[in-house]
Motif scaffolding. Structure first.
Motif, PDB file in Angstrom:
ATOM      1  N   SER A  93      30.419  -6.539  -8.915  1.00 21.70           N
ATOM      2  CA  SER A  93      30.556  -6.455 -10.374  1.00 21.70           C
ATOM      3  C   SER A  93      30.566  -4.998 -10.833  1.00 21.70           C
ATOM      4  O   SER A  93      31.273  -4.662 -11.793  1.00 21.70           O
ATOM      5  N   ILE A  94      29.809  -4.136 -10.167  1.00 23.15           N
ATOM      6  CA  ILE A  94      29.845  -2.714 -10.508  1.00 23.15           C
ATOM      7  C   ILE A  94      31.220  -2.127 -10.206  1.00 23.15           C
ATOM      8  O   ILE A  94      31.774  -1.361 -10.999  1.00 23.15           O
ATOM      9  N   ASN A 118      34.047  -3.748 -10.179  1.00 23.08           N
ATOM     10  CA  ASN A 118      34.972  -4.264 -11.186  1.00 23.08           C
ATOM     11  C   ASN A 118      34.747  -3.627 -12.552  1.00 23.08           C
ATOM     12  O   ASN A 118      35.698  -3.339 -13.272  1.00 23.08           O
ATOM     13  N   GLU A 119      33.487  -3.416 -12.916  1.00 26.59           N
ATOM     14  CA  GLU A 119      33.179  -2.865 -14.231  1.00 26.59           C
ATOM     15  C   GLU A 119      33.716  -1.446 -14.385  1.00 26.59           C
ATOM     16  O   GLU A 119      34.253  -1.079 -15.429  1.00 26.59           O
ATOM     17  N   PHE A 120      33.574  -0.642 -13.348  1.00 23.87           N
ATOM     18  CA  PHE A 120      34.023   0.749 -13.427  1.00 23.87           C
ATOM     19  C   PHE A 120      35.432   0.953 -12.868  1.00 23.87           C
ATOM     20  O   PHE A 120      35.891   2.082 -12.767  1.00 23.87           O
ATOM     21  N   HIS A 121      36.096  -0.120 -12.489  1.00 20.41           N
ATOM     22  CA  HIS A 121      37.458  -0.068 -11.944  1.00 20.41           C
ATOM     23  C   HIS A 121      37.554   0.956 -10.818  1.00 20.41           C
ATOM     24  O   HIS A 121      38.487   1.763 -10.773  1.00 20.41           O
ATOM     25  N   THR A 137      35.274   1.227  -1.730  1.00 22.89           N
ATOM     26  CA  THR A 137      35.452  -0.064  -2.397  1.00 22.89           C
ATOM     27  C   THR A 137      36.375  -0.981  -1.606  1.00 22.89           C
ATOM     28  O   THR A 137      36.217  -2.203  -1.660  1.00 22.89           O
TER      29      THR A 137
END
Length: 150
Positions: A42-43, A45-48, A54
């Motif tokens: 989720s981190i 995804n949140e910060f792209h 990654t």
């Protein structure tokens, strides 16, 4: 695996001092291996975020979960056989690992496709309830039949 060995060792010491059966230490050690990949993903995804770290994160999370599942079911099978005083068939360990995966694939793929086509909350809820009911029913049936034959 270091987590498994460390937690198991600590519980072996604690259980040895308190009189609790030692085999439970292995169960706790195998439970300690389970990690949730959702926070890290989720981190990302949140910060792209993107890059080599990654790109490695998802496969490593999957491998971590696979190792945890294999260790947990292996320990669970051995401890169950030890605690019940019975013998454990060798085929049961891989069966306990791969059968839930197969049930998940057989039910999960069609339910996933139906969820993509569902329109509205009621249809989505109906598909989810049917999928969960089928999964529980198949799991109960397999567990009942394997228990009778084993």
């Amino acid at each position: 695996m270091g987590t498994f060995f460390f937690v198991t060792l600590v519980f072996v010491i604690v259980f040895g001092l308190t009189g609790v059966p030692i085999y439970l230490a292995f169960v706790f050690g195998s439970i300690a291996l389970a990690t949730a990949p959702a926070p890290a993903l989720s981190i990302v995804n949140e910060f792209h975020a993107s890059g080599p770290v990654t790109d490695t994160l998802l496969p490593m999370a999957i491998l971590d979960d696979i190792v945890a599942i294999v260790v947990f079911f292996t320990v669970n099978s051995v401890v169950s056989g030890f605690a019940s005083g019975g013998s454990l068939s060798l085929y049961m360990i891989p069966l306990m690992i791969f059968l839930p995966i197969m049930i998940g694939i057989v039910i999960g793929l069609p339910v996933g496709l139906l969820l993509k086509k569902a329109k509205g909350r009621i249809q989505t809820l109906a598909v989810l309830i049917i999928g969960i009911t089928l999964t529980v029913g198949i799991g109960w049936f397999v567990n009942t039949k394997l228990s009778e034959s084993h």
